[in-house]
Design a protein around this motif. Structure first.
Motif, PDB file in Angstrom:
ATOM      1  N   THR A   1       0.765  -1.286   0.079  1.00 50.11           N
ATOM      2  CA  THR A   1       0.111   0.148   0.020  1.00 50.11           C
ATOM      3  C   THR A   1       0.891   1.345   0.130  1.00 50.11           C
ATOM      4  O   THR A   1       0.433   2.321  -0.391  1.00 50.11           O
ATOM      5  CB  THR A   1      -1.096   0.044   1.166  1.00 50.11           C
TER       6      THR A   1
ATOM      7  N   GLN B   1       0.863   1.839  -6.705  1.00 50.59           N
ATOM      8  CA  GLN B   1      -0.288   2.483  -6.841  1.00 50.59           C
ATOM      9  C   GLN B   1      -0.655   2.707  -8.217  1.00 50.59           C
ATOM     10  O   GLN B   1      -1.930   2.868  -8.565  1.00 50.59           O
ATOM     11  CB  GLN B   1      -0.448   3.995  -6.075  1.00 50.59           C
TER      12      GLN B   1
ATOM     13  N   TYR C   1      -7.261   0.466   3.391  1.00 51.80           N
ATOM     14  CA  TYR C   1      -6.701   0.765   2.252  1.00 51.80           C
ATOM     15  C   TYR C   1      -7.821   0.764   0.915  1.00 51.80           C
ATOM     16  O   TYR C   1      -7.864   1.839   0.467  1.00 51.80           O
ATOM     17  CB  TYR C   1      -5.640   0.113   1.586  1.00 51.80           C
TER      18      TYR C   1
ATOM     19  N   LYS D   1      -9.367   3.808  -1.937  1.00 52.63           N
ATOM     20  CA  LYS D   1      -9.044   3.395  -3.315  1.00 52.63           C
ATOM     21  C   LYS D   1     -10.211   2.976  -4.076  1.00 52.63           C
ATOM     22  O   LYS D   1     -10.170   3.320  -5.238  1.00 52.63           O
ATOM     23  CB  LYS D   1      -8.008   2.479  -3.364  1.00 52.63           C
TER      24      LYS D   1
END
Length: 172
Positions: free
Chosen positions: A65, A71, A108, A112
């Motif tokens: 993460t 990402q 997370y 997202k």
């Protein structure tokens, strides 16, 4: 002047950590090798065992993460790869969070909003079958369970090659 030098050292340390996240690391599996046997456990997405993957094209994506290149890659998975292959019965996507618990991944993903499953690997049990360090990593296995494509790091060009490799593996 001391503050400036301290700032430069911090910037250098961050850049070094970023490069280390993306480059280097010995491969534990090579083209033609069999998919390592591992089981993933998730209260959200269910368990995945080797038996669940037989006869399928399997993409193993390893990430963290905190990793910038990860990402970028996961955003592209959400935008391009997942819409294309999520309903294909011959394809399985395993996105594995290196050193993350299920709670870490839930927190997370609340930010997202990925629609693909994220599997925890808090002790690097799955990750260690593929490599000792370096993320992101992608490993594509054909229907015969053999490695047909792998990549380390993320670039748009490399991701395009991965998409082509998936299409080719599914056509066989």
């Amino acid at each position: 002047m001391r503050k400036f030098i301290a700032l430069l050292l911090c910037v250098f340390a961050l850049c070094t950590a970023q490069v280390s996240a993306q480059n280097g690391g010995e491969e534990k599996i090579k083209a033609g090798d069999a998919l390592p046997a591992f089981t993933l456990h998730s209260g959200t997405y269910g368990d995945v065992s080797p038996a669940d993957l037989k006869g399928k094209v399997v993409l193993v994506s390893l990430f963290a993460t905190w990793c910038g290149p990860c990402q970028l890659e996961l955003a592209e998975v959400q935008k391009t790869l997942w819409p294309e292959y999520k309903d294909n019965k011959d394809f399985r996507l395993l996105v594995i969070g290196r050193e993350h618990t299920e709670a870490d991944l839930e927190k997370y993903n609340a930010r997202k909003k990925f629609s693909f499953p994220l599997y925890p690997d808090p002790k690097r049990e799955a990750y260690s079958l593929f490599a000792d360090n370096t993320i992101p990593r992608a490993y594509l296995f054909g229907k015969d369970g053999r490695l047909v494509y792998s990549s380390v790091g993320y670039t748009k060009a490399e991701f395009q090659k991965l998409m082509e490799a998936i299409a080719q593996a599914l056509a066989q």
